[in-house]
Design an enzyme around this catalytic site. Sequence first.
Site, PDB file in Angstrom:
ATOM      1  N   GLY A 111       8.509   3.845   1.558  1.00  0.00           N
ATOM      2  CA  GLY A 111       9.021   5.219   2.016  1.00  0.00           C
ATOM      3  C   GLY A 111      10.394   5.009   2.020  1.00  0.00           C
ATOM      4  N   VAL A 150       0.837  -1.165  -0.206  1.00  0.00           N
ATOM      5  CA  VAL A 150       0.052  -0.137  -0.018  1.00  0.00           C
ATOM      6  C   VAL A 150       0.811   1.112   0.062  1.00  0.00           C
ATOM      7  CG1 VAL A 150      -1.863  -1.004   1.072  1.00  0.00           C
ATOM      8  CG2 VAL A 150       0.013  -0.135   2.505  1.00  0.00           C
ATOM      9  N   PHE A 179      12.636   4.091   4.446  1.00  0.00           N
ATOM     10  CA  PHE A 179      13.169   2.929   5.299  1.00  0.00           C
ATOM     11  C   PHE A 179      12.375   1.865   5.150  1.00  0.00           C
ATOM     12  CE2 PHE A 179      16.017   5.942   6.885  1.00  0.00           C
ATOM     13  CZ  PHE A 179      15.235   7.276   7.575  1.00  0.00           C
ATOM     14  N   GLY A 180      11.280   1.701   4.455  1.00  0.00           N
ATOM     15  CA  GLY A 180      10.618   0.530   4.187  1.00  0.00           C
ATOM     16  C   GLY A 180       9.441   0.526   3.373  1.00  0.00           C
ATOM     17  N   ASP A 234       8.808  15.364  11.238  1.00  0.00           N
ATOM     18  CA  ASP A 234       8.434  15.034  10.001  1.00  0.00           C
ATOM     19  C   ASP A 234       6.865  15.218   9.707  1.00  0.00           C
ATOM     20  OD1 ASP A 234       9.253  12.107   7.588  1.00  0.00           O
ATOM     21  OD2 ASP A 234       9.229  14.523   7.216  1.00  0.00           O
TER      22      ASP A 234
END
Length: 875
Positions: free
Chosen positions: A676, A673, A678-679, A804
């Site tokens: 990003g 879905v 980092f994953g 963030d």
Amino acid sequence: MILLSCFNLQGLSLLDLATARPAAGGIATDLQALLQFKAKITGDPHKIVESWNNSIPFCQWRGVTCCRKHRRVTKLDLKIPQEIGLLRRLEILDLTNNSISSEIPSNLSACTKLTVVDMTGNHLTGEIPTWLDLLSNLRVLGFYYNSLRGSIPPSLGNLSSLEKLGLSFNALSGIIPEALGQLTNLSFFSAQENAISGVVPTTMFNLSKIRLFDIGGNKIQGTLHSNLVISMPNVEFFSIESNQISGQIPISVSNFSNISVLQFHNNSFSGNVPSLEKLDKLFNLELGINHLGDGREGDLNFLCTLLNKTKLTFLHVGNNNFGGELPECISNFSSTLVGLVMSTNKIWGRIPNGIGNLINLEVLGVYQNQLSGPIPFEIGSLQKLTIFYAYGNFLSETIPHSIGNLTELTELSLDYNNLQGNIPSSLGNCQNLLLMSLSHNNLSGSIPSQVLGLSSMSILLDLSSNDLAGELPVTVGYMKNLGEFHVSQNRLSGLIPNNLGSCVSLEKLFLNDNLFEGPLPSSLSSLKGLEALDVSDNNLSGAIPDFLVSFSALKYLNLSFNDFEGVIPSEGVFKNASATFVEGNSKLCGGIPELHLSRCNTKTSSNTSHKLKIVIIVVTLGVALVFTCLLILWFTKKKERKLTTASVENSILRLSYQSIQRATDGFAMENLVGTGCFGSVYKRILEENGTVIAVKVLNLLNRGASRSFLTECEALKNIRHRNLVKILTAISSVDYKGNDFKALVYEFMENGSLDDWLHPSVNTNEQEMMRNLSFFQRVDVAVDVAHALEYLHHHCETSIIHCDLKPSNILLDNEMIGHIGDFGLAKILFADRLDHYANQSSSLGLRGTIGYAPPGKYMHFSSNFIIILYLLLCI
């Protein structure tokens, strides 16, 4: 007649050119040579050279071909006339090395006294005629280097006097006829580099007069059994390389006492290699690229049977399954050995010190084995060595400084070992080096300036993935012809030297994962041929140079995780989001939308009228007043609305890698879905209780991913709020391959992110493109975010700064209630730090995406009000 004059064009033209060459040379030379060639023709009934006169340029003469640039003669193409069949007493027909492009003339069958037919080096087409068996006196038949197709005619087996049959380098197919086994006088058979298939008739292995047998480079299959008797006592050259032959190498090969070249490489042979003790004349032995050996001790015993072979020059046993310890006996091989290749096997042990005895060795390949221990100091005795490949082993200790004695060395590859210590400065003596790779070791210290001063380096210099420190020497500028330069993943520091711009042939430059600082030097503008540039994960600063836009060959640019600032260009490589990486530079703005950078602030010019300033102030105050009124009304309505939460179990889920892997169907793309830095995030329903979850799987290869996992766990472990995304559990385990696996499991948000509603992707379906947030819904989400920030900043046990906050990190549940997620960059402030936040905030620095400012950065506005104003007015 022109016939015989044309049949040996090479001999005639060389003779005529030698006698007709004037002092001026050039085009006049070619003209005079052709005219004298014509003058020696006593008859021309077909008027082939009638056009050879000054009425037209000689490049337009019949049968003459010139090169385009210099207009010099490159080819004479004179056909074979059918009248050749009238030469009934012709015994030798030698048409080698011409440009004859016709088929083999059928009238040649009338020349029954022919003993030699050699048409090597032409452009013959068509098939080998079946009527050749009419030339019963033939001893030599040569069709090398032509364009013949079709099968080898079985009728050739009737040429009982045939001694030499050369069919190599054509386009022949079909099989080797069984009838060729009848040619008992055959001493030379060559059919290499065709497309011949099938199996080799066993009768071919019983031609006792054979001296050369070459069928390499075809599609021949079948199996050679170990007990196959090959009765070729006189064979000197035996090659079946580059086919699809399997089985064992026949033991009868041990009886090839006259053999000089033995080539079995690039097939599917297996089993052990028989003793080669009797092969005293062996010059070249190639057994590579097979399945020989069993991967255990004893596989290499045959090597020791090669001792005292004083003519052995090249030995290739690489790309097999040979195991066992590298035998010491290789130190006693003949000093005539020039090439030794034992790569890509399962050989262990040390490189023997006696390797220095092979003083004429030019190529040494022992890469991709399990060799350990040091590189022997005696390697320096191999002063003729030009190629030394030992990468992909377990070699340790230091690189001996004696390696600097290898002054003829052109290629050196020692990467992927456990080498330690400094790079020896003596490598600077290797003034012929074109390629050197020492990457993926444990080398330390600084890079010797002598190594970076090798002007011969033109292919590759790879020193990456070591522990090298210090500055990059300015001598790097001497490598003007270098194509690739890799020093990534070290501890190099200081400025990138201006001299690097002198390496004008660079196509790939990797400086990433170091400690370089300062701006990108303007001298890099000279590297116009760059295809890949990676300077990520450094401390570089300043503006992105404009010259990068003009690099038309640039296909990969990584500037991420530095301190670059200013406006990012939108042209050149920068307009390709899949080729440009700029994340982790908080001071960059602008660029194409796919880079997800904030808009750049534009300053009001100094000559803006006073009236325009007043209008801006009035409008701003008016909007703020309206907003305040609406906010008060909405707060009242908000209190009356009943909040519901998703039906997620309150108890902590106990999950493992196996359950997550099973729930996401092996992390299938249809369950993905979002992605990003980092994953990746997957949606799935747990089989145990039907819970809908969102699983964030960390990509631990990305720098900072592990730190993001720990930060998010620390931030979320003691906080609970209705407007924060609820974390269900965290997983730290290993996958099926034994690699680290880290994942976070969240409550699933049905309506995705706020960014999806505000800026729907072009790839979304039409229904999702039509959805939109009303003004009141935006206010509602802004209030939810404000509640969450109020809780994080003022009501947690320890204050937390998200760092963030942006629309993509604000998630909406099925009732459009806003939740803040992704705490991977969060900062946790303890009480003593809050008291002195103004003093320490500069050391923290701004993190995450531009657009969010933590509390304390502004004195006159609350951070909550700034976020709400951003959500309502700026997006």
